[in-house]
Design an enzyme around this catalytic site. Structure first.
Site, mmCIF file in Angstrom:
data_model
loop_
_atom_site.group_PDB
_atom_site.id
_atom_site.type_symbol
_atom_site.label_atom_id
_atom_site.label_comp_id
_atom_site.label_asym_id
_atom_site.label_seq_id
_atom_site.Cartn_x
_atom_site.Cartn_y
_atom_site.Cartn_z
ATOM 1 N NE ARG A 46 -3.036 -0.015 2.663
ATOM 2 C CZ ARG A 46 -4.200 -0.020 3.192
ATOM 3 N NH1 ARG A 46 -5.444 0.222 2.352
ATOM 4 N NH2 ARG A 46 -4.153 -1.816 3.787
ATOM 5 C CB CYS A 52 -28.162 -4.105 -8.253
ATOM 6 S SG CYS A 52 -27.190 -5.676 -8.816
ATOM 7 C CD GLU A 53 -24.635 -6.998 -4.255
ATOM 8 O OE1 GLU A 53 -24.993 -6.912 -2.786
ATOM 9 O OE2 GLU A 53 -24.343 -7.877 -4.723
HETATM 10 N N1 LLP Z 1 2.939 -9.891 3.166
HETATM 11 C C1 LLP Z 1 2.069 -10.262 3.014
HETATM 12 C C2 LLP Z 1 2.390 -11.190 3.520
HETATM 13 C C3 LLP Z 1 0.771 -9.221 3.425
HETATM 14 O O1 LLP Z 1 -0.182 -10.502 3.508
HETATM 15 C C4 LLP Z 1 0.309 -8.474 2.457
HETATM 16 C C5 LLP Z 1 -0.713 -7.778 2.714
HETATM 17 C C6 LLP Z 1 1.884 -8.122 2.263
HETATM 18 C C7 LLP Z 1 3.042 -7.949 2.212
HETATM 19 C C8 LLP Z 1 1.265 -6.292 2.104
HETATM 20 O O2 LLP Z 1 0.694 -5.220 2.994
HETATM 21 P P1 LLP Z 1 0.899 -3.454 2.954
HETATM 22 O O3 LLP Z 1 1.698 -2.474 2.840
HETATM 23 O O4 LLP Z 1 0.073 -3.816 1.397
HETATM 24 O O5 LLP Z 1 0.044 -3.706 4.247
HETATM 25 N N2 LLP Z 1 -7.724 -5.715 0.166
HETATM 26 C C9 LLP Z 1 -6.764 -4.809 1.855
HETATM 27 C C10 LLP Z 1 -5.637 -5.026 2.001
HETATM 28 C C11 LLP Z 1 -5.421 -6.489 2.102
HETATM 29 C C12 LLP Z 1 -3.945 -6.651 2.158
HETATM 30 C C13 LLP Z 1 -3.450 -8.138 2.239
HETATM 31 N N3 LLP Z 1 -2.057 -8.500 2.876
HETATM 32 C C14 LLP Z 1 -7.631 -2.999 1.713
HETATM 33 O O6 LLP Z 1 -8.042 -3.027 0.219
HETATM 34 O O7 LLP Z 1 -7.124 -2.420 2.938
#
Ligand code: LLP
Length: 413
Positions: free
Chosen positions: A275, A342-343
């Protein structure tokens, strides 16, 4: 006076986005290459020479041009499926630059991951340890593995994206790690090279991240007494960004805290940011298709993007800043900004003060570079939107809009 790049001058930026919307249509994702480079450099520099590796978490955004950009900056890759492993390699990563994580790897995934000789396969359970060992022995190789530990630390993030509590499905309880490392180092097919922790995503305080790092360092120290010497400590991803202007952890401060926690061990630190690298670099362009007022009740701004393009508001009640591309001189009113799906959960914003807009006005949804397009889907037979990469005053389409024929291509009547 500091020079301003064209893309950061609001009017030039708006003109560029308007041109993109006219050429590519809406809804449309737009990423800024410079923002991605900047975010990467901030993390990389903060290590200040300490041995480290940045493993870009492809799940945040695995569009080829984005992954290729991260590769060109010197990143490694964190993949969560064989699809992501392959995307990483198509974008130039060598297998020994790719880590494969994921709860529930299938036999086919393990087989191929072993045959590729990845930087590490992150082991999620005693059963998986066994399966990886068996496949490695069958292939006559010793495969590099890291153990994903679950430290039972509350990331204080949204419950849907917290992964480090013992109530979550991820990793092995940290109390069992020592025994499992001993087991791994006794196996013919396994070479333990690292310990891995990832406690969640969109984490906005340093404390849980620091505690998780300290727990992994302590584990590595006790492994040394057992003559098990790791090569890296993978501290995972999870660093949050400010979607609403509220304070978050400064990325450089986060890196410095990880280095401080790890220094005594001398071990290489790996991080898996997703992110923070790509989130703020992306916007979603969408067009107003209707405005309607229920007498004495809600006012709805209906846009042409919805939960199909951007799941986060529907899935996590996530907040994203939204602004009209060109502001009209009018007072704000309280509106719901909703999509065409449609949600009832298909809303980008509820009860938000918003300037007056009219049909055909363009809106910009901010901070969607991570988990936006990557989580898009085709419910209601809505083809996937295009994606555009801006680099200074240049831009190019990096994924064109899917056609209905392409969406239906797998089906027979
Ligand atoms: N490493 C692992 C093992 C992970 O499961 C994840 C994210 C990351 C790294 C990266 O995390 P970040 O730095 O992006 O926080 N769909 C959700 C976020 C799901 C994250 C899943 N794992 C959202 O839109 O907020």
């Amino acid at each position: 006076m500091a020079s301003t790049t064209p893309s950061t001058q609001p009017d030039v930026r708006a003109a560029q986005l308007a041109a993109i919307a006219a050429a590519a249509g809406t809804p449309c994702y737009v990423y800024d290459a410079r923002a991605i480079r900047g975010a990467y450099a901030t993390l990389d520099r903060a290590f200040d020479g300490y041995p480290h590796a940045i493993h870009y978490a492809l799940k945040a955004n695995s569009t080829l041009a984005v992954v290729r950009l991260l590769h060109s900056l010197g990143s490694n890759a964190d993949a969560n499926s064989l699809g992501e492993v392959d995307v990483a390699m198509r974008c130039g990563f060598r297998p020994d630059q790719v880590v494969f994580t994921g709860v529930g790897k299938s036999a086919a995934e393990i087989d191929r991951a072993v045959s590729l000789g990845l930087l590490a396969i992150n082991v999620e359970s005693p059963g998986e340890l066994d399966r990886i060992d068996q496949r490695a022995i069958a292939q006559g190789v010793k495969t590099r593995v890291a153990l994903r530990v679950n430290p039972d630390i509350d990331a204080k993030s949204h419950p849907h994206i917290s992964t480090g509590l013992k109530s979550n499905k991820f990793g092995v309880p940290i109390g069992e790690a020592l025994a499992l490392f001993r087991e791994m180092s006794s196996r013919r097919g396994l070479q333990p090279v690292g310990a891995h922790v990832h406690i969640g995503s969109q984490i906005t305080t340093l404390d849980p991240l620091q505690k998780a790092a300290q727990a992994v360092v302590a584990l590595a120290q006790s492994l040394r007494h057992d003559n098990i010497h790791l090569q890296h400590l993978d501290m995972g991803g999870g660093l949050g960004i400010s979607y609403d202007g509220a304070p978050v952890v400064d990325p450089a401060e986060y890196v410095r805290a990880l280095v401080a926690a790890t220094k005594s061990s001398g071990l290489k630190v790996a991080i898996e940011p997703g992110r923070v690298l790509v989130g703020p670099a992306g916007v979603l362009l969408t067009k107003v298709v209707d405005v309607k007022q229920f007498p004495g009740a809600k006012r709805f701004v209906v846009v042409d993007a919805g939960m199909t393009e951007l799941m986060r508001p529907a899935l996590y009640n996530a907040y994203h800043r939204i602004e009209p591309l060109a502001r009209r001189d009018a007072a704000e009113s309280i509106v719901d900004i909703v999509g065409p799906i449609c949600e009832s959960t298909d809303a980008y914003a509820r009860d938000r003060a918003f300037p007056q807009v009219e049909v055909d006005d363009l809106l910009v949804v901010a901070d969607v570079g991570a988990y936006g397009a990557a989580m898009g889907h085709t419910y209601l037979r809505r083809p996937l939107p295009p994606e555009v990469m801006i680099d200074g005053d240049q831009w190019r389409i990096i994924r064109r809009r899917q056609t209905l024929d392409e969406l239906l291509a797998l089906e027979t009547e």
